[in-house]
Design an enzyme around this catalytic site. Structure first.
Site, mmCIF file in Angstrom:
data_model
loop_
_atom_site.group_PDB
_atom_site.id
_atom_site.type_symbol
_atom_site.label_atom_id
_atom_site.label_comp_id
_atom_site.label_asym_id
_atom_site.label_seq_id
_atom_site.Cartn_x
_atom_site.Cartn_y
_atom_site.Cartn_z
ATOM 1 C CD GLU A 154 -2.346 1.177 2.890
ATOM 2 O OE1 GLU A 154 -2.726 0.105 3.401
ATOM 3 O OE2 GLU A 154 -2.454 2.278 3.495
ATOM 4 N NE ARG B 146 -0.175 8.561 5.622
ATOM 5 C CZ ARG B 146 -0.101 7.855 6.728
ATOM 6 N NH1 ARG B 146 0.884 8.035 7.564
ATOM 7 N NH2 ARG B 146 -1.033 6.965 7.012
ATOM 8 C CB THR C 219 -3.191 8.308 3.370
ATOM 9 O OG1 THR C 219 -2.198 7.439 3.925
ATOM 10 C CG2 THR C 219 -3.401 9.452 4.352
ATOM 11 C CE LYS D 266 -5.929 2.145 8.152
ATOM 12 N NZ LYS D 266 -4.704 2.480 7.424
HETATM 13 C C1 3PG Z 1 -0.586 4.494 8.732
HETATM 14 O O1 3PG Z 1 -1.595 4.921 8.232
HETATM 15 O O2 3PG Z 1 0.275 5.222 9.249
HETATM 16 C C2 3PG Z 1 -0.424 3.049 8.617
HETATM 17 O O3 3PG Z 1 -1.540 2.465 9.135
HETATM 18 C C3 3PG Z 1 0.830 2.486 9.152
HETATM 19 O O4 3PG Z 1 0.927 2.627 10.513
HETATM 20 P P1 3PG Z 1 2.318 2.278 11.195
HETATM 21 O O5 3PG Z 1 3.323 3.253 10.648
HETATM 22 O O6 3PG Z 1 2.095 2.461 12.676
HETATM 23 O O7 3PG Z 1 2.660 0.864 10.819
#
Ligand code: 3PG
Length: 208
Positions: free
Chosen positions: A41, A45, A69, A129
């Site tokens: 994924e 960002r 995201t 999720k």
């Molecule tokens: C996020 O959106 O930041 C992801 O879910 C990943 O989370 P993590 O960096 O705590 O694994």
């Protein structure tokens, strides 16, 4: 393709990656793929996230590329156009669920509370999720959600690590987990591709 089928095919873990420089997109995806993980994924960002999705899909078509995201309906179309095969959101929004359905993009929105789960059920969803997993109560919270929501399966993400991912996967209501620990920013920045492959290999090895 449904989100359920996609998540059943991932090897228990979806690496969540943030690509700051487009030059890092392919080596990161290749490193994970070499380690045996063929889904990932890319989070929206960074300015080059859409290009990264497109490039990975084009150059390594075997990899199932998702977009993370995703917070607006417009982004759903953009990620689909870039080649993403599924989209993930941190939260739940009825409009996004509707648009994902309309454009036939497998979609995994995030929830954190029983109320959000009931809303997701009303929108016809069964796979969600759970975010941010550790901060929202982790294993205990997911176990508590299992009885009232026996038909719902979760992909916990947020705070999942090498140390705890197997505990999450052991829960009956967990279909897979997601996390950034497989391609940490520090390793990507340092171009430590072999180390990323080793992290992926550890996961795949422990699931065989
Ligand atoms: C996020 O959106 O930041 C992801 O879910 C990943 O989370 P993590 O960096 O705590 O694994």
């Amino acid at each position: 393709m449904t989100i359920e089928l996609i998540l059943e095919q991932v090897k228990s873990v979806i690496p969540v990656i943030q690509i700051n420089n487009i030059e890092d997109a392919l080596p990161t995806a290749r490193a994970l793929y070499e380690g045996g993980l063929d889904s990932l994924e890319v989070t929206l960002r960074t300015p080059c996230a859409l290009d990264a999705i497109q490039l990975i899909k084009q150059e390594i078509p075997e990899v199932c590329v998702g977009a993370g995201t995703v917070v607006t309906p417009e982004q759903l179309q953009l990620v689909k156009d870039a080649g993403a095969e599924f989209a993930v959101s941190p939260g739940l929004n009825a409009n996004l669920v509707l648009v994902a359905k309309q454009i036939e993009l497998p979609y995994l929105p995030g929830v954190m509370t029983p109320s959000e789960i009931t809303l997701a059920m009303e929108l016809g969803l069964k796979t969600l999720k759970f975010f941010p997993a550790e901060q929202a109560g982790g294993l205990k919270m997911l176990s508590a959600l299992a009885s009232p929501f026996a038909d719902i399966r979760f992909c916990p993400t947020g705070g999942i690590s090498k140390e705890n991912y197997e505990d999450f996967l052991a829960l009956d209501n967990v279909i897979c987990v997601g996390g950034s620990w497989l391609a940490p920013k520090k390793l990507v920045k340092g171009e430590k591709w072999k180390k990323i492959t080793d992290l992926a290999r550890d996961v795949v090895g422990s699931r065989e």
